[in-house]
Design a protein around this motif. Sequence first.
Motif, mmCIF file in Angstrom:
data_model
loop_
_atom_site.group_PDB
_atom_site.id
_atom_site.type_symbol
_atom_site.label_atom_id
_atom_site.label_comp_id
_atom_site.label_asym_id
_atom_site.label_seq_id
_atom_site.Cartn_x
_atom_site.Cartn_y
_atom_site.Cartn_z
ATOM 1 N N LEU A 257 0.823 -1.211 0.000
ATOM 2 C CA LEU A 257 0.000 0.000 0.000
ATOM 3 C C LEU A 257 0.859 1.265 0.000
ATOM 4 O O LEU A 257 0.501 2.266 -0.616
ATOM 5 N N ILE A 258 1.983 1.213 0.710
ATOM 6 C CA ILE A 258 2.802 2.406 0.775
ATOM 7 C C ILE A 258 3.665 2.539 -0.483
ATOM 8 O O ILE A 258 3.978 3.644 -0.928
ATOM 9 N N ALA A 259 4.017 1.398 -1.069
ATOM 10 C CA ALA A 259 4.884 1.441 -2.246
ATOM 11 C C ALA A 259 4.155 1.983 -3.468
ATOM 12 O O ALA A 259 4.753 2.666 -4.297
ATOM 13 N N ILE A 260 2.848 1.690 -3.565
ATOM 14 C CA ILE A 260 2.122 2.089 -4.780
ATOM 15 C C ILE A 260 2.139 3.608 -4.998
ATOM 16 O O ILE A 260 2.601 4.072 -6.047
ATOM 17 N N PRO A 261 1.685 4.412 -4.025
ATOM 18 C CA PRO A 261 1.684 5.859 -4.297
ATOM 19 C C PRO A 261 3.081 6.414 -4.553
ATOM 20 O O PRO A 261 3.265 7.262 -5.431
ATOM 21 N N ILE A 262 4.075 5.906 -3.812
ATOM 22 C CA ILE A 262 5.426 6.445 -4.009
ATOM 23 C C ILE A 262 5.944 6.082 -5.387
ATOM 24 O O ILE A 262 6.563 6.903 -6.075
ATOM 25 N N THR A 263 5.648 4.858 -5.820
ATOM 26 C CA THR A 263 6.087 4.456 -7.153
ATOM 27 C C THR A 263 5.464 5.349 -8.214
ATOM 28 O O THR A 263 6.148 5.826 -9.131
ATOM 29 N N ILE A 264 4.164 5.577 -8.080
ATOM 30 C CA ILE A 264 3.489 6.418 -9.079
ATOM 31 C C ILE A 264 4.090 7.822 -9.075
ATOM 32 O O ILE A 264 4.439 8.381 -10.119
ATOM 33 N N LEU A 265 4.260 8.366 -7.874
ATOM 34 C CA LEU A 265 4.843 9.697 -7.750
ATOM 35 C C LEU A 265 6.207 9.737 -8.427
ATOM 36 O O LEU A 265 6.528 10.653 -9.191
ATOM 37 N N PHE A 266 6.996 8.717 -8.154
ATOM 38 C CA PHE A 266 8.351 8.675 -8.677
ATOM 39 C C PHE A 266 8.344 8.585 -10.199
ATOM 40 O O PHE A 266 9.098 9.283 -10.879
ATOM 41 N N VAL B 301 10.824 -0.598 -16.000
ATOM 42 C CA VAL B 301 10.883 -1.831 -15.215
ATOM 43 C C VAL B 301 11.913 -1.695 -14.105
ATOM 44 O O VAL B 301 11.656 -2.020 -12.944
ATOM 45 N N PHE B 302 13.089 -1.175 -14.463
ATOM 46 C CA PHE B 302 14.145 -1.087 -13.446
ATOM 47 C C PHE B 302 13.903 0.059 -12.470
ATOM 48 O O PHE B 302 14.284 -0.014 -11.302
ATOM 49 N N ILE B 303 13.267 1.115 -12.959
ATOM 50 C CA ILE B 303 13.057 2.266 -12.084
ATOM 51 C C ILE B 303 12.056 1.937 -10.975
ATOM 52 O O ILE B 303 12.143 2.478 -9.878
ATOM 53 N N ILE B 304 11.142 1.020 -11.266
ATOM 54 C CA ILE B 304 10.155 0.661 -10.243
ATOM 55 C C ILE B 304 10.855 0.265 -8.945
ATOM 56 O O ILE B 304 10.438 0.625 -7.853
ATOM 57 N N THR B 305 11.985 -0.430 -9.065
ATOM 58 C CA THR B 305 12.652 -0.881 -7.840
ATOM 59 C C THR B 305 13.262 0.281 -7.067
ATOM 60 O O THR B 305 13.460 0.177 -5.871
ATOM 61 N N ILE B 306 13.586 1.378 -7.752
ATOM 62 C CA ILE B 306 14.064 2.541 -6.989
ATOM 63 C C ILE B 306 12.907 3.152 -6.234
ATOM 64 O O ILE B 306 13.038 3.625 -5.114
#
Lengths: 284, 497
Positions: A257-266, B301-306
Motif C-alpha cells: 500500500l505504501i509502495a504504490i503511491p510512491i512508485t506512481i509519484l516517482f 521496469v528497473f526504475i520501479i525498484t528505486i
Amino acid sequence: MMKSYRAARRLTNGMVYAILAVLAVLWVLPILYLIVLSLREEPGAYTPYLLPKAYTLDNYTALFTDTALFNYPRWLSNTLFVAVCTCVISTVTILMISYCFSRLRFPSRRRFMNVGLIMGMFPGFMSMIAVYHLLKLVGLDQSLIALILVYSSASCLGYFIAKGFFDTIPRALDEAATIDGANRNQIFWKITLPLSQPIVAYTALTSFIAPFADFIFVSVIMKDNYQNYTIALGLYQMITRENLYRYFTRFCAGAVLIAIPITILFLCMQKYYVEGVTGGSVKG
Amino acid sequence: MDYIDFTQLHPVRKAIVGVRRGIIGFPKTVGQFFGAIRRGIAGFFRGIGRLIAETVAAFVHGDFRTRLSFLILGLGNAFRGQIVRGLLFFLCEIGYIAYMVLFGSSFLAKIGTLGTETQQKVFDETEGIYIYTRGDNSMQILLFSVLSILLTLLFIGVYLWNIRSAYRSQQLQEQEKPLPTFRQDLHSLLDSRYHVTLLTPPVVLVTLFTILPLIFMVLIAFTNFDKDHQPPGNLFTWIGLDNFSAMFGGNEQLGYTFLNLLLWTFVWALFSTFSNYIFGMILALLINKKGIRFKKFWRTVFIITIAVPQFVSLMLMSQLLADEGAVNVLLRELGWISESVPFLTNGTMAKITVLVINMWVGIPYSMLITTGILLNIPEDMYESARIDGAGPVTAFFKITLPYMLFVTTPYLITQFVNNINNFNVIYLLTRGGPLTLDYYKAGQTDLLVTWLYKQTVEEQNYNLAGVIGVIVFIITATFSLIVYNSSASAKKEEEFQ
C-alpha cells in the motif's frame, strides 16, 4: 557481406534482449512476490512451498480495521503530515542555501561550504541522544514536530546538488535584472527559481520521500509512543521476532500500500529527478 | 603537453588525460589540503587578533556614548537615533544574562566533575514513602554546558558587533553622513546582505541539531559514559584518552573488532560503489543500444525498484533470503540444493549476499544517472574505434569508462562516502550478523556505523560509540574535503558562469 553483418547484428540484439529480459525478471520478481505474499491467507513468514494455498484480501482490510496494536491509518497520516511539512521546509531551505553559495559572494563563503560538507558526513544517528535530550528540554520529545525539525535540519546539508545546478544558470541574467533595478531577493524568486524547475522538483521529491524511509530517527525520538510512529517504524515492528509469524502477511500488505503511491509519484517525476541529479551533481 | 595542446584534444582524450593527471597529482593535492588547513587556522587567529584590535581602537577613540555600549549593549546606537537597532542589542544582553542566571550557570559550574551527587532514595517521614532526591545528571550537565558555551560564543559575537556598530555610527556622525535607518537595514538584508537572511535559519537549525550534538558526542568519547555509568543512578566523569587507548591496543578484542570492521567498511564501500556504478552503466548501454526497442519500457521496469521505498524491499529481501525463506524453497524445489544455503547466516556468504543485494538496490539508480551522460559521448569515437578493430569490450574500457569516470567524479565520491555510512542496507538485511565471539558485540557484516548504532541504542556504551564516531568522521571528512576541493568542478566553479 551485407547480409552476414545484418545477421550478426540481429544475433547480438537478440542476446541483449535475452539479457535484459532475464535482468528484468530478477528485478521485478521480488516485488511481484511481495504482492503475492500480501494476498496469502495462511499466516507465517516461512512456508515450505512458494505460492500460497489460498488467497484473501483480509490482510489489507485488517490494516484498517484491526488497529488496536498496529494503528496503520494513524501511522500513514503521521507520515504524510511529517512528509509534507518536511518537504516544504527543507525544499525552501535547501534552495536558499544553494542559491546563496552559488550566487552571492561574501566573506568566508568557502569556509561555510566546507563546514557544511563536513557536517553532512557526520553519521546522523550518532547525534540522536543529544538531540533527544534537547527536544525533551523544550518539551518536544515524542512529537511529530520534533521529527519535522530533525529531518529538515538534516537535509540542510544536502545542498551540493542544487548548488551545482544553480552554478549552470548564466550569471548574465542576474546582471541584467540588477540593471533593471531588482534586488537579490527578487532575483532569487523571480528569475532563478522559475528557471530551476527540475532541481526544485528533485529537491521536493527527495525530501518528501525521506520520512517514508527513515526509521532510526523515529525510533530514538518516539521511544514507545506507538501513536506517533511513522510508517517505516510501524511496519518494522510487525516483523520483529515476536510478531513475525502472526503479522508477516499484513506487513506485506502494508508495504504494498505504501509502495504504490510512491512508485506512481516517482514515475511521474522521473524526468525531473534525472535532470536534477545529472544537472547538479555531475559535471566535468 | 601544454594547455593549447590540451584544449585541442578530443573530449574523450581530454578526459583520459584528466583522469591520469588527477591520479598523478594526488599526493600534491593532499599536501595542498594540509597546507590549506594550516592557513585556515592561521587566518582564524589573525581574524581574532584583528577583532580585538578593532575593539580596543573603538574604546580608545570612542566618545562616551560608544564607550557606554561596552557595558550596556545598544546604547551607542540608541543615543544616535538608531532606536530599534539599539533596542535589539539590549534585548540580546538581557536574554543572555537571564539564560545564564536562571539556567546555564548551574550546569556550567559542574562541567569539571560532571556532577558529584547521585540520585538518592530517602524515606520521607511525613508522607511515609520513599522519595528520590534530585541528584546531578552528568549527561544534562555536559549537554547544557555545551549549549551554554555555544550561546556564550554567540553572545560574544553580538557584543563585538554592537561595539563595532556603535563606533561606526560615531564615525559616520563625525563625517556628517546620515546614519542608516532601521528600514534601510531591513532592505539591505534583502539585497547587499541577502546572504545573512538566507543563511541564518539553516545555520541555526544545523547548529542546534548537528554541531551541538557533534561536540557533545566528541566530548563523550573522553568520558566513561557506558552501560555501568548511566545517570542519574550512576554518574560518569572525564577519563581522558582511556577510551582511545583501549581501542588501539589496550583492549585486544576491541582493537581486533575495530580493525576488522574498518577493513570490511572500506571493502564494502569500494566494492559497492564501483559494482553499482559499472554494472549500472552497462545496463544503461544495453538499454540504449542501437536497434533495441521499447527503451522506455525497460527503463521503467528497473526504475520501479528505486521507487519502492528502500526499507520495504530490504526487509522483504531479508525474509526471502532467510534459511527457510522463499529463495531456499525455490532452489530446493528446483532440485539444485538439498540443504538450505546460509545466505545470511554464514559470515563470508552474508558478506557476498549484502554486496549482491546492494547491487539489486543500486544498479537501477546508477543506470538512471548515467544514461543521460552516456548519450553525450560522441558516436564517431566508437565508429573510429570499430574501424580500428576494437570490440565492444575494448571500446567500453578505453572510451566509455574513462570519460564517465571523469565526468562523474563528484557523484562517485558522494556515493563512496554514503556507502561508508550505509546504515540501511546492512542493518535491514542482516542486522550486522551473523554474530561472532571474536568481535566485541558486533557481527561479521557490521560496518563501523552499524557497530556504532548498536553501541548507542542496544548496549548504551556511549563512550565507545563516541570513539567510533570520531574516527569515522575524521576519515570521511578528510577524504571528502580533499577530493571535493581538488575536483574539477570545484576549481572550475567560476568558469561556469
